[in-house]
Design an enzyme around this catalytic site. Structure first.
Site, short mmCIF file in Angstrom:
data_model
loop_
_atom_site.label_atom_id
_atom_site.label_comp_id
_atom_site.label_asym_id
_atom_site.label_seq_id
_atom_site.Cartn_x
_atom_site.Cartn_y
_atom_site.Cartn_z
N PHE A 132 -14.40 -0.45 16.39
CA PHE A 132 -14.81 -0.11 17.76
C PHE A 132 -16.33 0.08 17.85
O PHE A 132 -16.96 -0.35 18.82
CB PHE A 132 -14.10 1.16 18.24
N ARG B 111 -4.05 8.72 16.11
CA ARG B 111 -4.55 8.97 14.76
C ARG B 111 -5.34 10.27 14.83
O ARG B 111 -5.78 10.69 15.90
CB ARG B 111 -5.47 7.84 14.27
N TYR C 86 0.84 -1.20 0.00
CA TYR C 86 0.00 0.00 0.00
C TYR C 86 0.88 1.26 0.00
O TYR C 86 0.79 2.08 -0.91
CB TYR C 86 -0.91 -0.03 1.23
N ASP C 87 1.74 1.36 1.01
CA ASP C 87 2.56 2.57 1.16
C ASP C 87 3.38 2.85 -0.11
O ASP C 87 3.40 3.97 -0.62
CB ASP C 87 3.58 2.43 2.31
N1 UDP Z 1 -6.61 -0.46 15.86
C1 UDP Z 1 -6.98 -1.03 17.07
N2 UDP Z 1 -8.00 -1.93 17.07
C2 UDP Z 1 -8.67 -2.31 15.94
C3 UDP Z 1 -8.29 -1.72 14.71
C4 UDP Z 1 -7.25 -0.81 14.71
O1 UDP Z 1 -6.40 -0.73 18.13
O2 UDP Z 1 -9.58 -3.14 16.03
C5 UDP Z 1 -5.51 0.52 15.87
C6 UDP Z 1 -4.38 0.20 14.92
O3 UDP Z 1 -3.40 -0.60 15.57
C7 UDP Z 1 -3.85 1.55 14.58
C8 UDP Z 1 -5.05 2.46 14.66
O4 UDP Z 1 -6.03 1.74 15.40
O5 UDP Z 1 -2.88 1.98 15.52
C9 UDP Z 1 -5.63 2.81 13.30
O6 UDP Z 1 -5.78 1.64 12.56
P1 UDP Z 1 -6.59 1.58 11.21
O7 UDP Z 1 -6.63 0.14 10.79
O8 UDP Z 1 -7.88 2.28 11.35
O9 UDP Z 1 -5.74 2.42 10.16
P2 UDP Z 1 -4.23 2.91 9.99
O10 UDP Z 1 -4.25 4.32 10.46
O11 UDP Z 1 -3.31 2.07 10.83
O12 UDP Z 1 -3.98 2.77 8.54
#
Ligand code: UDP
Length: 326
Positions: free
Chosen positions: A205, A225, A159-160
């Protein structure tokens, strides 16, 4: 959503790739409201027909089901466009790890195909890049001038790196072939129509909190985030597409930064849930922090987000409550 003024105000023939996806479907809806003719393309691998079911049959909308990783479909090659929006790609860490080759191809090969199409049509093309280009950033918040800290062979690299290639390709076609390009770097965006099994943090969540299941905070939850509500993000896209020529990347995101643990507590409270918060393993290369510097977007587009996180989350929770029948 505030009206977007388009220079000249004329009707456009528009191509939206990823039109049945989360961002693509919201964008398509807005473009139709603005009076444009939209051809959407979607493989329906991570997008869903349901996201566009309310506009299928619209006289100015047509959906072509095709996987752009296999090349542009004939129905698209035969048409002429004024604007091309390239949004098609798996976009969640769960999604792109499941579809690694497709992710690479749709962001690399399809980007080249669409830049060629833009050149042929004389269309302006907008490519959806990402804050993932900054990797696990050592500069905080991230300005567009920061080159990033990306693991080129890591679990997110399909992806990146393909998004970084997408940016490079857009710049090359602009410099060498004078294609009229726009590059957005999208930061975490949320709202209705994210797939329930998408895996991204907000929808994960909300689903867990509404169902009373454990809320899975990866690691200690101190990673951050910055979450942008979808309507704000799409307004930024539309302004960037119609902005005076600016071809370098522009961050569009909400600088309202929150830790993942804090977010879990907030969503649990807004859902009125008793879910337990359960810590699970942090995936490899998970960025420690992420927050856009939006000085450029403010100066160039007069854009900044207007929807507070609490409000955006409440709207999103309402959508999933109905969807899940809870
Ligand atoms: N995350 C989490 N629980 C979940 C899904 C994601 O704690 O069920 C955390 C994940 O480790 C990351 C952040 O939430 O640090 C954002 O994850 P996401 O998959 O939404 O997108 P990213 O910003 O990593 O691309």
């Amino acid at each position: 959503m505030a009206e977007i003024q388009i220079a000249g105000g004329s009707t456009q023939r528009v191509l939206v790739t990823g039109a049945a996806g989360f961002l693509g479907s919201h964008l398509t809806e807005r473009l139709l409201e603005m009076g444009h003719h939209v051809t959407g393309v979607d493989s329906l691998i991570t997008g869903a027909r349901e996201n566009v079911s309310h506009i299928e049959g619209h006289p100015r909308f047509k959906l072509v089901t095709a996987d752009l990783a296999r090349g542009l479909p004939q129905a698209v090659r035969d048409e002429t466009f004024d604007r091309i929006w390239h949004l098609a790609s798996p976009a969640s860490p769960v999604g792109y790890v499941k579809q690694q080759v497709i992710t690479l191809k749709v962001n690399a090969i399809a980007t080249i195909d669409l830049l060629e199409l833009a050149e042929k049509c004389g269309a302006r093309i907008f490519v959806a890049s990402t804050s993932e280009c900054y990797g696990d950033p050592l500069e905080h918040p991230q300005k567009e001038t920061y080159w990033g800290n990306v693991n080129p062979v890591g679990m997110r690299s399909m992806y990146d790196e393909s998004k970084r290639f997408m940016e490079a390709a857009a710049m090359v076609y602009h410099r060498e072939r004078s294609v009229d390009t726009r590059i957005v770097r999208i930061f975490n965006t949320y709202g209705p129509r994210l797939a329930l099994d998408d895996g991204r943090v907000v929808v994960a969540f909300i689903k867990q909190a509404l169902k009373g299941e454990p809320m899975t905070v990866q690691g200690d939850g101190s990673q951050t985030r910055s979450l942008c509500y979808v309507d704000d993000e799409i307004r930024g896209f539309l302004l960037l597409m119609e902005s005076p020529a600016y071809h370098m990347p522009v961050n569009i995101g909400n600088p309202d930064e929150v830790s993942v643990l804090e977010l879990a507590h907030e969503i649990r409270e807004l859902c009125g849930s008793q879910s337990e918060i359960r810590h699970t393993v942090l995936p490899p290369d998970d960025p420690r922090q992420r927050c856009p510097d939006i000085t450029l977007a403010k100066a160039l587009l007069g854009w900044e987000p207007t929807i507070l996180r609490r409000e955006g989350l409440l709207r999103t929770i309402e959508y999933y409550r109905k969807k899940l029948g809870i």
